[in-house]
Enzyme design. Structure first.
Site, mmCIF file in Angstrom:
data_model
loop_
_atom_site.group_PDB
_atom_site.id
_atom_site.type_symbol
_atom_site.label_atom_id
_atom_site.label_comp_id
_atom_site.label_asym_id
_atom_site.label_seq_id
_atom_site.Cartn_x
_atom_site.Cartn_y
_atom_site.Cartn_z
ATOM 1 N N LYS A 283 55.353 39.099 42.107
ATOM 2 C CA LYS A 283 54.882 37.798 41.631
ATOM 3 C C LYS A 283 56.031 36.794 41.598
ATOM 4 C CE LYS A 283 51.322 39.518 38.417
ATOM 5 N NZ LYS A 283 50.147 38.868 39.000
ATOM 6 N N ARG A 357 42.551 47.211 39.602
ATOM 7 C CA ARG A 357 41.362 47.888 40.153
ATOM 8 C C ARG A 357 41.697 49.305 40.589
ATOM 9 N NH1 ARG A 357 40.704 43.101 44.394
ATOM 10 N NH2 ARG A 357 41.805 42.098 42.691
HETATM 11 N N1 BES Z 1 47.119 41.067 36.035
HETATM 12 C C1 BES Z 1 46.786 40.230 37.120
HETATM 13 C C2 BES Z 1 45.702 39.212 36.784
HETATM 14 C C3 BES Z 1 46.083 38.192 35.769
HETATM 15 C C4 BES Z 1 46.626 36.970 36.155
HETATM 16 C C5 BES Z 1 45.879 38.418 34.430
HETATM 17 C C6 BES Z 1 46.971 36.033 35.212
HETATM 18 C C7 BES Z 1 46.210 37.467 33.478
HETATM 19 C C8 BES Z 1 46.757 36.283 33.860
HETATM 20 C C9 BES Z 1 46.270 41.077 38.281
HETATM 21 O O1 BES Z 1 46.840 42.341 38.388
HETATM 22 C C10 BES Z 1 46.642 40.355 39.537
HETATM 23 O O2 BES Z 1 47.793 40.235 39.814
HETATM 24 N N2 BES Z 1 45.620 39.894 40.249
HETATM 25 C C11 BES Z 1 45.817 39.180 41.463
HETATM 26 C C12 BES Z 1 44.899 39.781 42.490
HETATM 27 C C13 BES Z 1 45.200 39.327 43.882
HETATM 28 C C14 BES Z 1 46.515 39.887 44.353
HETATM 29 C C15 BES Z 1 44.094 39.797 44.788
HETATM 30 C C16 BES Z 1 45.477 37.735 41.176
HETATM 31 O O3 BES Z 1 44.585 37.454 40.388
HETATM 32 O O4 BES Z 1 46.167 36.878 41.733
HETATM 33 MN MN MN Z 2 48.644 42.336 39.485
#
Ligand code: BES
Ligand code: MN
Ligand code: ZN
Length: 507
Positions: A283, A357
């Site tokens: 990230k 997931r």
């Molecule tokens: N934990 C994150 C989702 C999230 C984002 C929770 C902001 C709380 C605040 C999740 O694991 C994630 O990174 N999701 C990605 C999925 C994408 C890579 C398909 C997302 O939402 O960007």
């Molecule tokens: Mn994630």
């Protein structure tokens, strides 16, 4: 655990010291006791109401200092508006807003007179929920602040002692101690877990804390890497591959149903990513500290199980949480890697940041196979996309069951922890096809559009015929909106919702 005011319950008897709180409804209508006090003292309440333009609107507050000829320091009048219109969440908000006012005025001891003006409260629900709101508002996470800092609400929690007077005080006290206190404990436990930083609460420590819940009468089983491997839970394990800590599946059982009951248990499953760096698909650094809250779904499960145990719920519930840390490392899972899940289905990892997931795929499959639950609900801070869709007020609800969705919607309204139903396609539908993979049975991302939906479609592939609901709580469990009953970053969202769902439908 946060230090909150001690609440006492007693019969109505106008006190002669400290702060007295009375309530007024629409058009500043007063109770008989308030009117008598007013009449005996040259209408000092009526005058103050007139001067301040106080209308008795919901959560409005009128403070009268050193009331004429009275021994108590202040009289506070709290407006409720039209009490016929008020729901349980409204009463809690009135309590929460009063709590904030007492804190701001540095009032340590107050007596609330909950008389007939509040409306019919034979079962004590109104009064108990006022008290609940007061206490929820006072939660703070101050564990790591060695010096008090000046916020708008001081760190020393005022008030310290609240006395609640009502005609049916024994009923209120019974309801409060048997139902509300266990609920508060569960909500605060969930908030504490979400607020805790990831260097303290990694998977190892988290598993240990869950093990300690045995003392509440919960049956606890912790599966470690070796056992997860033996169960072929390679999707969950794949996420923790880059971490120096272990990965775990923690199972908490509350067996409260009457011995002769043949009902299948309820199952609640949570995503417990103690920190989500994104892994190799790392990230950006802006705001990454928030990813300590990526175990919010699991915290709700852990809080809920404590509530059920403390209030001795008459139902069988299993709580299952997958505990992992998603880190980049030489050993970490790479984009393009293919993992074989416990179900036997294979997953091409397109993005290591779509890790929740993967954890849930194995946790849901395991729960379904092992416990054959009547209903299965999972909570996860799964996608940023759910916040794009719904903002931070509602959790996204995805479900294969209209019946379950309707029950959850009703509990959302009962508790103020709202859910909003989102689309979920059948297997083989257009939404579902978006996660088909060239190399494996499925891939772990579904492209640019409908990110919260494709994540839910992925989970659905790990649920057979069990009536199931997925709550995407990314917008509500962490970095949450402040409200009259929550000033904490970690909200504890879902403990109240699911506790209500269980109490209303299964006990
Ligand atoms: N934990 C994150 C989702 C999230 C984002 C929770 C902001 C709380 C605040 C999740 O694991 C994630 O990174 N999701 C990605 C999925 C994408 C890579 C398909 C997302 O939402 O960007
Ligand atoms: Mn994630
Ligand atoms: Zn995540």
């Amino acid at each position: 655990m946060s230090k909150t005011a001690k609440i006492n319950f007693e019969k109505i008897d106008l006190p002669q010291s400290d702060t007295v709180v009375l309530f007024a409804t629409k058009s500043a209508k007063l109770s008989a006791l308030a009117k008598e006090l007013d009449d005996k003292n040259n209408k000092f309440i009526t005058n103050a109401i007139k001067i301040a333009g106080f209308k008795g609107n919901k959560s409005s507050i009128l403070e009268i200092l050193s009331p004429a000829d009275q021994k108590f320091d202040r009289l506070i009048i709290v407006g409720t508006g039209d009490t016929k219109q008020l729901t349980t969440p409204d009463w809690r908000h009135i309590g929460g807003n009063l709590s904030a006012h007492l804190t701001k005025s540095k009032i340590e001891t107050a007596t609330l007179i909950c008389d007939e003006i509040l409306g019919d409260d034979d079962d004590g629900e109104i009064t108990a929920n006022l008290a609940h709101g007061l206490v929820l508002r006072q939660y703070r996470f101050k564990k790591y602040q060695t010096k008090s800092n000046k916020e708008d609400e001081p760190t020393t929690l005022n008030p310290k002692k609240i006395t609640i007077q009502s005609e049916n005080h024994t009923t209120v006290k019974k309801l409060y101690t048997s139902q509300i206190v266990p609920l508060q404990h569960g909500v605060f436990a969930a908030r504490d877990l979400v607020n805790e930083p990831s260097n303290i609460l990694g998977p190892n420590e988290y598993a240990k804390r869950i093990k300690d819940l045995k003392s509440l009468g919960l049956e606890i089983e912790i599966l470690t890497d070796k056992e997860l491997k033996a169960n072929n839970m390679n999707a969950l394990l794949g996420v923790g591959e880059g971490s120096r800590q272990g990965s775990y599946l923690a199972i908490m059982k509350w067996n409260g149903a009457p011995a002769k009951s043949k009902e299948k248990p309820l199952a609640i499953v949570g995503k417990g990513v103690t920190f989500d760096t994104g892994g190799i698909s790392i990230k950006g650094s802006a705001g990454m500290e928030d990813m300590k809250g990526d175990m919010g779904g699991s915290a709700t499960v852990v809080g809920l199980m404590q509530t059920l145990a403390l209030r001795k719920a008459k139902v069988d519930v299993v709580g299952v949480v997958g505990l992992v840390e998603n880190m980049p490392d030489g050993q970490a899972t790479r984009p393009g890697d293919i993992l074989t899940s416990m179900s036997g289905q294979t997953i091409e990892v397109i993005n290591t940041d779509a890790e929740g997931r993967l954890v849930l795929a194995d946790a849901l499959w395991y729960t379904q196979e092992k416990f054959n639950p009547k209903f299965m609900i999972n909570l996860a801070t799964l996608t940023g996309a759910i916040m794009v869709a719904l903002g931070k007020e509602y959790a996204g609800l995805f479900s294969n069951s209209d019946e379950l969705s309707e029950m959850l919607d009703a509990s959302g309204k009962n508790t103020g922890e709202g859910v909003w139903r989102m689309p979920l396609g059948e297997p083989g539908s257009a939404y579902d096809k978006l996660i088909n993979s060239t190399f494996a049975d499925m891939k772990n991302t579904g492209g640019r559009w409908g990110g919260a939906i494709t994540a839910a479609q992925f989970l659905q592939r790990y649920v057979n015929k069990t009536p199931w609901a997925h709550l995407d709580v990314a917008g509500v469990a962490m970095a949450s909106n402040k409200s009259p009953i929550n000033q904490s970053w970690g909200s504890g969202y879902g403990v109240d919702l699911l506790n209500n769902w269980i109490a209303e439908n299964f006990e």
